[in-house]
Design an enzyme around this catalytic site. Structure first.
Site, PDB file in Angstrom:
ATOM      1  N   ARG A  43       0.835  -1.212   0.000  1.00 25.15           N
ATOM      2  CA  ARG A  43       0.000   0.000   0.000  1.00 25.15           C
ATOM      3  C   ARG A  43       0.866   1.257   0.000  1.00 25.15           C
ATOM      4  O   ARG A  43       0.499   2.286  -0.545  1.00 25.15           O
ATOM      5  CB  ARG A  43      -0.954  -0.010   1.213  1.00 25.15           C
ATOM      6  CG  ARG A  43      -1.765   1.267   1.358  1.00 25.15           C
ATOM      7  CD  ARG A  43      -3.002   1.109   2.225  1.00 25.15           C
ATOM      8  NE  ARG A  43      -2.746   0.449   3.490  1.00 25.15           N
ATOM      9  CZ  ARG A  43      -2.137   0.995   4.538  1.00 25.15           C
ATOM     10  NH1 ARG A  43      -1.721   2.243   4.486  1.00 25.15           N
ATOM     11  NH2 ARG A  43      -1.947   0.305   5.654  1.00 25.15           N
ATOM     12  N   ASP A 166      -9.667  17.241 -15.410  1.00 29.01           N
ATOM     13  CA  ASP A 166     -10.089  15.853 -15.631  1.00 29.01           C
ATOM     14  C   ASP A 166      -9.939  15.586 -17.133  1.00 29.01           C
ATOM     15  O   ASP A 166     -10.690  16.119 -17.949  1.00 29.01           O
ATOM     16  CB  ASP A 166     -11.543  15.678 -15.163  1.00 29.01           C
ATOM     17  CG  ASP A 166     -12.010  14.230 -15.261  1.00 29.01           C
ATOM     18  OD1 ASP A 166     -11.494  13.500 -16.123  1.00 29.01           O
ATOM     19  OD2 ASP A 166     -12.911  13.839 -14.495  1.00 29.01           O
TER      20      ASP A 166
HETATM   21  N1  PLP Z   1     -14.278  11.583 -14.386  1.00 29.09           N
HETATM   22  C1  PLP Z   1     -15.110  11.375 -15.408  1.00 29.09           C
HETATM   23  C2  PLP Z   1     -15.158  12.364 -16.531  1.00 29.09           C
HETATM   24  C3  PLP Z   1     -15.932  10.247 -15.428  1.00 29.09           C
HETATM   25  O1  PLP Z   1     -16.785  10.054 -16.469  1.00 29.09           O
HETATM   26  C4  PLP Z   1     -15.867   9.333 -14.336  1.00 29.09           C
HETATM   27  C5  PLP Z   1     -16.737   8.151 -14.297  1.00 29.09           C
HETATM   28  O2  PLP Z   1     -17.652   8.004 -15.098  1.00 29.09           O
HETATM   29  C6  PLP Z   1     -14.989   9.592 -13.287  1.00 29.09           C
HETATM   30  C7  PLP Z   1     -14.201  10.717 -13.347  1.00 29.09           C
HETATM   31  C8  PLP Z   1     -14.904   8.661 -12.108  1.00 29.09           C
HETATM   32  O3  PLP Z   1     -14.187   7.491 -12.443  1.00 29.09           O
HETATM   33  P1  PLP Z   1     -14.436   6.077 -11.711  1.00 29.09           P
HETATM   34  O4  PLP Z   1     -15.788   5.605 -12.098  1.00 29.09           O
HETATM   35  O5  PLP Z   1     -13.297   5.224 -12.190  1.00 29.09           O
HETATM   36  O6  PLP Z   1     -14.350   6.324 -10.236  1.00 29.09           O
END
Ligand code: PLP
Length: 381
Positions: A43, A166
């Site tokens: 971890r 993101d």
């Molecule tokens: N960011 C975006 C743009 C997503 O579409 C998603 C999930 O659909 C996530 C983050 C979160 O990812 P996870 O489902 O792997 O936790």
């Protein structure tokens, strides 16, 4: 060797180097290691399976990558950087899980939450001077709005404030936000990086070493570490990302045009089309327009659900970024009230375009015949 292009890095980065080693980093299902010199506990210290994924993704994005158990585990580690009583700014259109996380923290008094339109560049520039966290999603989920990353990334920030992008929809093949001034890039590796709907994983990539150390420490303490098989599958997914994404993008562009000319479709959202309000910015900022297409059917929520239920090849399922085409009504999810009720998000896969078009054509025809379907639902993730 000259600097490799992303297509070459996808295939070559993160491989073992020592003579006699396998070409692919093996799956190491270890929790602990023999004491002496080196690793103690997985971890904290990780394994060579994680490191292969992190090395490859870090090379692609141009920073230090950290693997996580999911995109949300990665997001939670970033939100943990906000000082108590700090300020977080999120886009009006964003993945609802991240919005729910931000709202939960705000409700507990951990931070103040503000929302801004993704395309409001001046608003983001002003907000960044006072925010501890500016969270941008571009292209956004599911409205496919584009943020001007270079302009926002070049603007002043509150000391210690973080600009997070993101990059799940774009992938490092189409967009590298660290090069445009972001501090942190987030990936739901669950989506395009894995690419086969068979894993949950996430990642952060950062430029600053101290920030990388702090986020690694948070990961160790919160325990949101990637699984051995998942890290292996994520690396394996990276190897084919370029061919998968380019093929899916070709399909998406053709499908967007087909849908835009369809009499039972009211509106198409796709950054690659000239009628997208930010087509020029998208074309300048992205190396490819992506493989997500959103459409508004001629009708209401029930009509949209009927279309989903009528597909035969296209899977009526959530998530995105896989080789198979999936479609769903995003306003069915709590927290997506800004999304038109008749909007369907399609994650376009790599099937034959003729089959995808024929399937959508026959599914849309349900709006003209008497086929029935379940009534609209609301889902809480
Ligand atoms: N960011 C975006 C743009 C997503 O579409 C998603 C999930 O659909 C996530 C983050 C979160 O990812 P996870 O489902 O792997 O936790």
């Amino acid at each position: 060797m000259p600097k490799l292009k992303p297509e070459s890095l996808l295939v070559s980065a993160g491989r073992p180097h020592t003579p006699g080693a396998p070409l692919n980093a093996p799956i190491v299902p270890a929790s602990n290691f023999l004491l002496g010199e080196g690793a103690v506990y997985a971890r904290e210290d990780g394994t060579e399976t994680w490191r292969a994924f992190e090395e490859a993704l870090g090379a692609l994005e141009g920073g230090t990558a950290l693997g996580f158990a999911s995109g949300m585990a990665a997001a939670a580690a970033v939100f943990d950087r906000i000082p108590l009583g700090g300020r977080a700014v999120l886009p009006a259109d964003a993945y609802q899980g991240v919005v729910a996380l931000a709202e939960a923290g705000a409700a507990q008094g951990r931070w103040v939450l503000e929302r801004r339109a993704t395309e409001d560049t001046d608003g983001w520039l002003a907000a960044a001077t006072e925010a501890d966290l500016c969270w941008i999603e571009s292209p956004s989920n599911p409205m496919l709005v584009i943020a001007d990353l270079a302009a926002i990334g070049a603007g002043p920030r509150k000391p210690g404030g973080l600009l997070v992008v993101d990059n799940t929809f774009a992938t490092p093949l189409n967009q590298r936000p660290l090069e445009r001034g972001a501090d942190v890039v987030l990936h739901a590796a669950t989506k395009y990086l894995g690419g086969h709907s068979d894993l949950l994983a996430g990642a952060l990539v950062v430029r600053d070493r101290d920030l990388a150390d702090a986020l690694r420490r948070t990961r160790t303490l919160q325990g949101g570490v990637p699984g051995a098989l998942e890290a292996f599958l994520a690396t394996r997914g990276l190897r084919t990302l370029a061919v998968r994404l380019r093929r899916a993008e070709e399909n998406a562009a053709a499908l967007a045009d087909f849908l835009a000319g369809h009499p039972l479709v009211q509106r198409v959202h796709y950054p690659g089309r000239e009628d997208h309000p930010q087509h020029v910015l998208a074309s300048h900022q992205l190396d490819g327009h992506g493989a997500i297409v959103s459409l508004e059917v001629a009708g209401d929520a029930t009509a949209a659900e009927r279309v989903c239920s009528a597909t035969r090849l296209i899977r009526h399922a959530t998530s995105l970024g896989s080789v198979e085409t999936t479609m769903e009504r995003r306003a069915a999810y709590a927290g997506q009230e800004h999304v038109p009720p008749n909007l369907l998000r399609i994650s376009v896969g790599i099937e034959a375009i003729e089959d995808l078009q024929a399937d959508l054509d026959q599914a849309l025809a349900v709006l003209q015949d008497g086929r029935t379907c379940p009534s609209p639902r609301t889902t809480h993730l």
